[in-house]
Design a protein around this motif. Structure first.
Motif, PDB file in Angstrom:
ATOM      1  N   SER A 144       0.849  -1.197   0.000  1.00  0.00           N
ATOM      2  CA  SER A 144       0.000   0.000   0.000  1.00  0.00           C
ATOM      3  C   SER A 144       0.876   1.236   0.000  1.00  0.00           C
ATOM      4  CB  SER A 144      -0.910   0.018   1.229  1.00  0.00           C
ATOM      5  OG  SER A 144      -1.668   1.217   1.265  1.00  0.00           O
ATOM      6  N   GLY A 145       0.564   2.159  -0.895  1.00  0.00           N
ATOM      7  CA  GLY A 145       1.270   3.434  -0.939  1.00  0.00           C
ATOM      8  C   GLY A 145       0.445   4.591  -0.418  1.00  0.00           C
ATOM      9  N   PHE A 146      -0.863   4.360  -0.205  1.00  0.00           N
ATOM     10  CA  PHE A 146      -1.747   5.400   0.321  1.00  0.00           C
ATOM     11  C   PHE A 146      -3.061   4.750   0.730  1.00  0.00           C
ATOM     12  CE2 PHE A 146      -2.812   5.021  -4.114  1.00  0.00           C
ATOM     13  CZ  PHE A 146      -4.178   5.274  -4.202  1.00  0.00           C
ATOM     14  N   TYR A 147      -3.839   5.488   1.489  1.00  0.00           N
ATOM     15  CA  TYR A 147      -5.148   5.024   1.956  1.00  0.00           C
ATOM     16  C   TYR A 147      -6.091   5.049   0.757  1.00  0.00           C
ATOM     17  CZ  TYR A 147      -9.099   4.743   5.321  1.00  0.00           C
ATOM     18  OH  TYR A 147     -10.194   4.360   6.046  1.00  0.00           O
ATOM     19  N   ASP A 191      -5.233   2.613  -1.861  1.00  0.00           N
ATOM     20  CA  ASP A 191      -4.461   1.890  -2.870  1.00  0.00           C
ATOM     21  C   ASP A 191      -5.137   0.546  -3.174  1.00  0.00           C
ATOM     22  OD1 ASP A 191      -2.438   1.400  -4.673  1.00  0.00           O
ATOM     23  OD2 ASP A 191      -0.801   1.695  -3.250  1.00  0.00           O
ATOM     24  N   ARG A 192      -4.585  -0.178  -4.140  1.00  0.00           N
ATOM     25  CA  ARG A 192      -5.178  -1.411  -4.637  1.00  0.00           C
ATOM     26  C   ARG A 192      -5.500  -2.379  -3.498  1.00  0.00           C
ATOM     27  NH1 ARG A 192      -1.427  -4.800  -8.480  1.00  0.00           N
ATOM     28  NH2 ARG A 192      -1.288  -2.770  -9.506  1.00  0.00           N
ATOM     29  N   PHE A 202       3.663  -4.861  -7.029  1.00  0.00           N
ATOM     30  CA  PHE A 202       4.174  -4.051  -5.933  1.00  0.00           C
ATOM     31  C   PHE A 202       5.632  -4.413  -5.662  1.00  0.00           C
ATOM     32  CE2 PHE A 202      -0.055  -2.745  -5.598  1.00  0.00           C
ATOM     33  CZ  PHE A 202      -0.149  -1.687  -4.692  1.00  0.00           C
ATOM     34  N   CYS A 229       5.922   3.957  -1.622  1.00  0.00           N
ATOM     35  CA  CYS A 229       4.845   4.433  -2.487  1.00  0.00           C
ATOM     36  C   CYS A 229       4.392   3.364  -3.463  1.00  0.00           C
ATOM     37  CB  CYS A 229       5.271   5.690  -3.229  1.00  0.00           C
ATOM     38  SG  CYS A 229       4.972   7.193  -2.283  1.00  0.00           S
ATOM     39  N   GLY A 230       4.622   2.117  -3.108  1.00  0.00           N
ATOM     40  CA  GLY A 230       4.088   1.022  -3.897  1.00  0.00           C
ATOM     41  C   GLY A 230       4.578   1.023  -5.326  1.00  0.00           C
ATOM     42  N   THR A 231       3.639   0.970  -6.264  1.00  0.00           N
ATOM     43  CA  THR A 231       3.985   0.745  -7.666  1.00  0.00           C
ATOM     44  C   THR A 231       4.663   1.934  -8.334  1.00  0.00           C
ATOM     45  OG1 THR A 231       1.703   1.314  -8.229  1.00  0.00           O
ATOM     46  CG2 THR A 231       2.229  -1.012  -8.019  1.00  0.00           C
ATOM     47  N   GLN A 232       4.863   3.030  -7.635  1.00  0.00           N
ATOM     48  CA  GLN A 232       5.698   4.086  -8.208  1.00  0.00           C
ATOM     49  C   GLN A 232       7.135   3.611  -8.386  1.00  0.00           C
ATOM     50  OE1 GLN A 232       3.734   8.459  -7.475  1.00  0.00           O
ATOM     51  NE2 GLN A 232       5.495   7.925  -6.234  1.00  0.00           N
ATOM     52  N   TYR A 263      -0.242   3.935   4.786  1.00  0.00           N
ATOM     53  CA  TYR A 263      -1.614   4.405   4.617  1.00  0.00           C
ATOM     54  C   TYR A 263      -1.771   5.887   4.964  1.00  0.00           C
ATOM     55  CZ  TYR A 263      -2.853  -0.537   4.306  1.00  0.00           C
ATOM     56  OH  TYR A 263      -2.943  -1.846   3.911  1.00  0.00           O
TER      57      TYR A 263
END
Length: 570
Positions: A11-14, A16-17, A216, A193-196, A37
Motif C-alpha cells: 500500500s502506498g496510500f489510503y 491503494d489497490r 508491488f 509508495c508502492g507501484t511508483q 496508509y
C-alpha cells in the motif's frame, strides 16, 4: 553471503489497490509485508473521522484486507507491519485481535503509540490543531518485532520506518549503525509508495512492456544497509534504474533526508541494474539525526466551494471577463478568498464541441459556510440566462464543504512518549537518540559548468529528461534526471532556478531551490508556496503537484545535438 531480509509493500496510500496484500502474499517469498496508509491529507480525513466517533481514526481498509489475508500471512510466516493505526493504533490492534478470534486464528498483535500530540499541542507551541502527530522512528516497531509480534500497527511514523524496523530487528542494529540505518531508510523510501517503484507514474512509461497492472515492490535489505529493489516474478511493470531513480527523487528536498533515527545522505546513493527487475542500491551514508521531530498538524481552515463555467467557441477571454465581473458584483461582500483559473483547453475550428471549449474555474473559501454555500453557487446558476452565449456549468449548485490546512511543526526528540505496546500488554519505553546533530537547510546549488555552444534543436525537455513531482504541505518538488553523461553535463549547467521560473510561469514570485544529485544524474527543484496551504485547501488545478514534473518536461528548450545523439535521437 551477506544476510538479507525480504520486505515487501502492499500500500502506498489510503485507498491503494485493495488486492495488493493478497497478491504480495501469494506471489512469492517474503519475510515482512508492509503498508503505508498515512499521507498528510489522510491525517485530516482520520481527524474528521475521530470528531464524529472517538473510536475511529484508523485505516478501515486494512482490516478488510486482513480479513482475507491474515490466515495466509500466518501460514507463510510473513510478519505484517503498517502505519494503518493512524490516530488510533491501540483501537486497530484490538480490532485485529477480534478479527482473528472470529476467524479462529491465534496471532500476536502489538502496536506503537506516542506520536499523537493533540492533547499536548498548545503546551508545545503547536497551537490548537485538529490533529498533531510527531513522525516517530523505527525502534518502537523493532521492539515489538523483537518480542515476537506477528502483526504491528503504528500511528504516525515516517513512511520508511515500517521498512527500517524489520531490518533493525533482524540484524540487531543500534542507533550507532548510521550507514546501515540510512541504507534501509533509502530502501523504505523507494518502496513505500508502492507501484511508483515498478513503473507507475514513470515519465518513460512507454518503455515498459506491460504497465496494465504493475506489481508491488519489495526490498532485499542486507545487513550492511545495501539493498536490491525488485518485485515478484510474473507481475506487471518493471524495476529499472530509471523507475528507482524516479522514486528516489519523489517528495524530497536537498541531499540530507532528515529522519528521527538517522539523516540519510541521498547524494551518496548509487543505483545499478543487477539483473532483470533487480536494482542494486549501495553507498548510502548516514549522519546523526536532527534534535527535533517533524509534527504533522492539520487544522480546519473554514469552508470552500467551487464552480466551473464552460466557455465555448469564440471570444473566450471576453466571456471569462464577463462572468468574473458578474460574479464579483453578485458576491458582495465577497468571500475571504476568491481564486479564478482559466484553462484554455479550446482549439480553433474544433471538430467537437468539447474541443472548442475552455474551462473557467472559481474557488471560494471563507469561515462562514453560508457565504460559500448556496449564496455562492446560486449566484453562479442565476447567470444561466443572463451571461455569455452558450452558458454552461459542470456541476449543480451545492453547499460548501469544510477544508483543512496542513502545517509542519517541530518538537524536541524527547517530547513524544514513544512506547512499544507488546502483545501481552507490556509497555516498553523507546528512548530518543542520545546523539543528534542540528542541521541547517541545505543551501541551493549553483549550476555547474557553462551551457554548450554547439548546435541545438528546440524540443521538449522530456525528450531526454524524466521527472517526478509531488507535494510537501504548501511546497512542491520536481526531481529531474537524465540517463547519460553528456545529458547530465548539459542538465546541470542549464536547468537553473531562473530557467525553471521561465518555463513554469506559476512559480513567479515564489522561492525556488535547486539541489544536485550527481550519482543519480539528477537535479531537484523545490518550489515554496506553490500549493498554498496544502492539498486540502488548495485551489490549484493540480493540488498535489503530481503533474508539475510532466508540465516541465513538456516545455521546449534548446537541446545540444550531442545530447540528442547520446539518447539515440540524432
Amino acid at each position: 553471503m551477506t544476510e538479507m531480509i525480504r520486505v515487501g509493500n502492499c500500500s502506498g496510500f489510503y485507498g491503494d489497490r485493495a488486492s495488493a496484500m493478497r497478491e504480495m502474499l501469494d506471489g512469492g517469498d517474503l519475510d515482512v509485508l508492509t503498508g503505508d496508509y498515512l499521507a498528510e491529507l489522510t491525517m485530516l480525513i482520520l481527524g474528521r473521522d475521530r470528531m464524529k466517533d472517538p473510536t475511529r481514526g484508523y485505516a478501515k481498509t486494512y482490516l478488510r484486507q486482513l480479513e482475507e489475508c491474515l490466515g495466509t500471512a500466518l501460514d507463510k510466516g510473513v510478519t505484517l507491519v503498517s502505519n494503518a493505526g493512524g490516530l488510533a493504533p491501540a483501537r486497530l490492534a484490538d480490532e485485529i485481535r477480534s478479527l482473528a478470534d472470529r476467524l479462529g486464528l491465534t496471532v500476536s498483535v502489538a502496536h506503537v503509540e506516542g506520536d499523537d500530540l493533540h492533547d499536548r499541542a498548545e503546551e508545545q507551541g503547536l497551537g490548537s490543531p485538529l490533529t498533531a502527530n510527531a513522525y516517530l522512528g523505527a525502534f518502537g516497531v523493532a521492539a515489538c518485532l523483537d518480542a515476537g509480534a506477528q502483526v504491528v500497527v503504528t500511528g504516525r511514523v515516517t513512511d520508511a520506518s515500517v521498512v527500517v524496523a524489520p531490518a533493525i530487528s533482524r540484524f540487531g542494529w543500534t542507533r550507532d549503525h548510521l550507514d546501515e540505518l540510512a541504507g534501509a531508510v533509502v530502501a523504505g523510501h523507494i518502496i513505500e509508495c508502492g507501484t511508483q517503484a515498478t513503473g507507475g507514474n514513470y515519465s518513460f512509461f512507454r518503455e515498459i512492456e506491460d504497465l496494465r497492472r504493475p506489481g508491488f515492490p519489495l526490498a532485499e535489505i542486507r545487513s550492511d544497509g545495501s539493498s536490491v529493489i525488485t518485485k515478484h516474478e510474473n507481475t506487471g511493470g518493471a524495476v529499472t534504474v530509471g523507475t528507482v531513480t524516479a522514486q528516489l527523487m519523489y517528495e524530497i528536498t536537498g541531499p540530507r533526508y532528515l529522519g528521527p533515527d538517522v539523516t540519510a545522505r541521498l547524494d551518496t546513493v548509487q543505483v545499478s541494474q543487477d539483473g532483470p527487475d533487480r536494482v542494486l542500491v549501495t553507498g548510502t551514508r548516514g549522519e546523526a539525526p536532527p534534535p527535533t521531530l517533524k509534527v504533522s498538524r492539520n487544522t480546519l481552515g473554514g469552508f470552500r466551494n467551487e464552480m466551473t463555467f464552460v466557455l465555448t467557441g469564440l471570444d473566450i477571454e471576453a466571456k471569462a471577463d464577463l462572468v468574473r465581473t458578474q460574479m464579483t458584483e453578485a458576491l458582495t461582500p465577497p468571500p475571504r478568498d476568491v481564486d479564478w483559473t482559466l484553462a484554455r483547453t479550446d482549439h480553433p475550428d474544433a471538430g467537437s464541441e468539447e474541443a472548442a471549449s475552455a474551462l473557467l474555474r472559481v474557488v471560494v473559501r471563507d469561515a462562514d459556510p453560508q457565504r460559500v454555500g448556496r449564496v455562492f453557487s446560486a449566484a453562479a446558476v442565476e447567470l444561466a440566462l443572463a451571461s455569455y452565449p452558450g452558458f454552461c456549468v459542470t456541476t449543480p449548485p451545492g453547499q460548501g464543504s469544510p477544508y483543512g490546512v496542513f502545517e509542519a511543526g517541530f518538537v524536541d526528540q524527547a517530547v513524544p512518549r514513544h512506547v512499544a505496546v507488546l502483545a501481552d500488554g507490556t509497555r516498553v519505553d523507546i528512548a530518543p537518540p542520545t546523539v543528534t546533530t542540528a542541521v541547517e537547510a541545505d543551501p541551493s546549488d549553483k549550476p555547474v559548468g557553462r551551457p554548450s555552444a554547439e548546435p541545438t534543436r528546440t524540443l521538449p525537455l522530456g525528450t531526454v529528461a524524466a521527472a517526478r513531482s509531488g507535494d510537501k504541505g504548501g511546497s512542491a518538488n520536481v526531481g529531474v534526471w537524465v540517463r547519460g553523461d553528456a545529458a547530465w553535463a548539459w542538465l546541470r549547467s542549464t536547468l537553473t532556478t531562473e530557467l525553471v521560473t521561465t518555463l513554469l510561469p506559476e512559480t513567479a514570485g515564489l522561492r525556488v531551490h535547486r539541489y544536485e544529485f550527481p550519482h543519480l544524474r539528477a537535479v531537484n527543484i523545490v518550489i515554496d508556496g506553490i500549493l498554498g496551504e496544502g492539498v486540502a485547501s488548495g485551489a490549484r488545478f493540480d493540488p498535489q503537484a503530481k503533474g508539475l514534473g510532466e508540465w516541465l518536461r513538456s516545455r521546449h528548450v534548446p537541446i545540444p545535438e550531442s545530447v540528442l545523439a547520446e539518447s539515440g535521437l540524432a
